[in-house]
Design an enzyme around this catalytic site. Structure first.
Site, PDB file in Angstrom:
ATOM      1  N   ASN A   1       0.866  -1.187   0.000  1.00  0.00           N
ATOM      2  CA  ASN A   1       0.000   0.000   0.000  1.00  0.00           C
ATOM      3  C   ASN A   1       0.903   1.238   0.000  1.00  0.00           C
ATOM      4  OD1 ASN A   1      -1.861   2.006   0.468  1.00  0.00           O
ATOM      5  ND2 ASN A   1      -2.406   1.341   2.546  1.00  0.00           N
TER       6      ASN A   1
ATOM      7  N   LYS B   1       0.030   4.280  -0.249  1.00  0.00           N
ATOM      8  CA  LYS B   1      -0.647   5.436   0.363  1.00  0.00           C
ATOM      9  C   LYS B   1      -0.436   6.699  -0.496  1.00  0.00           C
ATOM     10  CE  LYS B   1      -0.135   3.197   4.789  1.00  0.00           C
ATOM     11  NZ  LYS B   1       0.006   3.296   6.219  1.00  0.00           N
TER      12      LYS B   1
ATOM     13  N   HIS C   1      -9.536   0.852   5.555  1.00  0.00           N
ATOM     14  CA  HIS C   1      -8.207   1.059   6.142  1.00  0.00           C
ATOM     15  C   HIS C   1      -8.350   1.993   7.344  1.00  0.00           C
ATOM     16  CE1 HIS C   1      -4.069   2.320   6.672  1.00  0.00           C
ATOM     17  NE2 HIS C   1      -3.724   1.235   6.012  1.00  0.00           N
TER      18      HIS C   1
ATOM     19  N   GLU D   1      -5.254  -5.445  10.772  1.00  0.00           N
ATOM     20  CA  GLU D   1      -4.255  -4.390  10.912  1.00  0.00           C
ATOM     21  C   GLU D   1      -4.492  -3.644  12.223  1.00  0.00           C
ATOM     22  OE1 GLU D   1      -2.385  -3.322   6.927  1.00  0.00           O
ATOM     23  OE2 GLU D   1      -3.938  -1.868   7.329  1.00  0.00           O
TER      24      GLU D   1
ATOM     25  N   SER E   1       3.601  -2.616  10.295  1.00  0.00           N
ATOM     26  CA  SER E   1       5.066  -2.571  10.433  1.00  0.00           C
ATOM     27  C   SER E   1       5.752  -3.855   9.971  1.00  0.00           C
ATOM     28  CB  SER E   1       5.453  -2.272  11.891  1.00  0.00           C
ATOM     29  OG  SER E   1       4.923  -1.034  12.295  1.00  0.00           O
TER      30      SER E   1
ATOM     31  N   GLY F   1       2.767  -1.399   4.290  1.00  0.00           N
ATOM     32  CA  GLY F   1       2.799   0.034   4.005  1.00  0.00           C
ATOM     33  C   GLY F   1       4.236   0.482   3.745  1.00  0.00           C
ATOM     34  N   GLY F   2       4.872   1.030   4.785  1.00  0.00           N
ATOM     35  CA  GLY F   2       6.212   1.638   4.650  1.00  0.00           C
ATOM     36  C   GLY F   2       7.214   0.793   3.878  1.00  0.00           C
TER      37      GLY F   2
HETATM   38  C1  PEP Z   1      -0.874  -0.065   6.440  1.00  0.00           C
HETATM   39  O1  PEP Z   1      -1.061   1.125   6.636  1.00  0.00           O
HETATM   40  O2  PEP Z   1      -1.702  -0.762   5.844  1.00  0.00           O
HETATM   41  C2  PEP Z   1       0.375  -0.646   6.938  1.00  0.00           C
HETATM   42  C3  PEP Z   1       0.386  -1.926   7.165  1.00  0.00           C
HETATM   43  O3  PEP Z   1       1.406   0.224   7.150  1.00  0.00           O
HETATM   44  P1  PEP Z   1       2.867  -0.108   7.731  1.00  0.00           P
HETATM   45  O4  PEP Z   1       3.336  -1.380   7.075  1.00  0.00           O
HETATM   46  O5  PEP Z   1       3.709   1.065   7.315  1.00  0.00           O
HETATM   47  O6  PEP Z   1       2.730  -0.243   9.195  1.00  0.00           O
END
Ligand code: PEP
Length: 260
Positions: free
Chosen positions: A8, A10, A93, A165, A215, A236-237
């Protein structure tokens, strides 16, 4: 069932940067039959990336949609408009729930619009830090799962992918996000499967894909992928760093082959 590795992006990358990044991924990602690799770029980039991508290697996902198909809804994009471009749509989300105040009612309308248009919804559910502290995790997950699915017919339930999540583990919200232990994740998966089983029966519960997100990095991906109930990851990141994302795909392939 396939293992899903979904990035993702974002609100990151310009259209040009998205294209360069996808190109980098396409050079590194192998087309594995049992691993479904998906990226979710900004809406701006979806049209051009849909022409650029090789769908055998990387499919596309939208980060949001509106539940009506056409009409006077300024600023919104419908699933009907997205349907030739993407295969998946993220819905519910936590950034949509808590920054944009989306309710379970909004979310279930979107889930049914996504299914009506032949795409796959990725329904995100998860408790906040304070809900967890007050022992409300089970109730929150039950409400969000049933609230998000209540307009879906019984035979379509297993078309929905559910991503657990926990909000306290998502790095974008909170620079001090905690990392969920595999045991925390396993408990949540068990709970979600039991809600699905009670409500829709054993077969549907077993056929519905459950992902974890929060994360996830190449250093901890395996610990989640090894969980019995885990059918993939929403990232995400780390999905914004090409070697991290491609390493996670290879880890998923290794885990899949070891369990074959
Ligand atoms: C997300 O926002 O769906 C997510 C999992 O972010 P991150 O991996 O950065 O925690």
């Amino acid at each position: 069932m396939k293992t899903y590795i979904i990035g993702n992006w974002k609100m990151n990358f310009t259209v040009g940067e998205s294209s360069l990044f996808l190109n980098k991924l396409l050079q590194k990602v192998h087309a594995y039959r049992d691993i479904e690799v998906v990226v979710s770029p900004s809406l701006m980039a979806i049209q051009s990336l849909s022409l650029q991508t090789d769908r055998r290697k990387i499919k596309l996902c939208a980060q949001n949609c509106y539940h009506r198909d056409f009409g006077a809804y300024t600023g919104e994009v419908s699933v009907t408009q997205l349907r030739a471009l993407v295969d998946y749509v993220i819905v519910g989300h936590s950034e949509r729930r808590y920054i944009f105040n989306e309710s379970d009612k909004d979310i279930r309308s979107k889930v049914s619009a996504i299914i009506r248009n032949g795409l796959t919804p990725i329904l995100c559910v998860g408790e906040t830090e304070s809900e967890r502290t007050f022992g409300e995790t089970a109730d929150v997950l039950r409400d969000q799962v049933l609230g998000g699915l209540s307009e879906v017919s019984a035979e379509d339930i297993s078309k929905v992918i559910i991503a657990y999540e926990p909000v306290w583990a998502i790095s974008g919200h909170d620079k001090a996000a905690r990392v969920a232990s595999p045991l925390d994740v396993q408990d949540a998966f068990k709970l979600i499967r039991s809600v699905l089983k009670e409500t829709y029966g054993k077969t549907t519960a077993e056929e519905t894909a459950l992902l974890f997100g929060g994360s996830v990095k190449s250093t901890n991906a395996e610990s989640y992928l090894l969980l019995d109930d885990c059918n993939g990851l929403l990232i995400g990141g780390a999905s914004l760093i090409a070697p991290e994302f491609t390493d996670i795909i290879e880890i998923a392939k290794r885990v899949k082959d070891a369990n074959a």
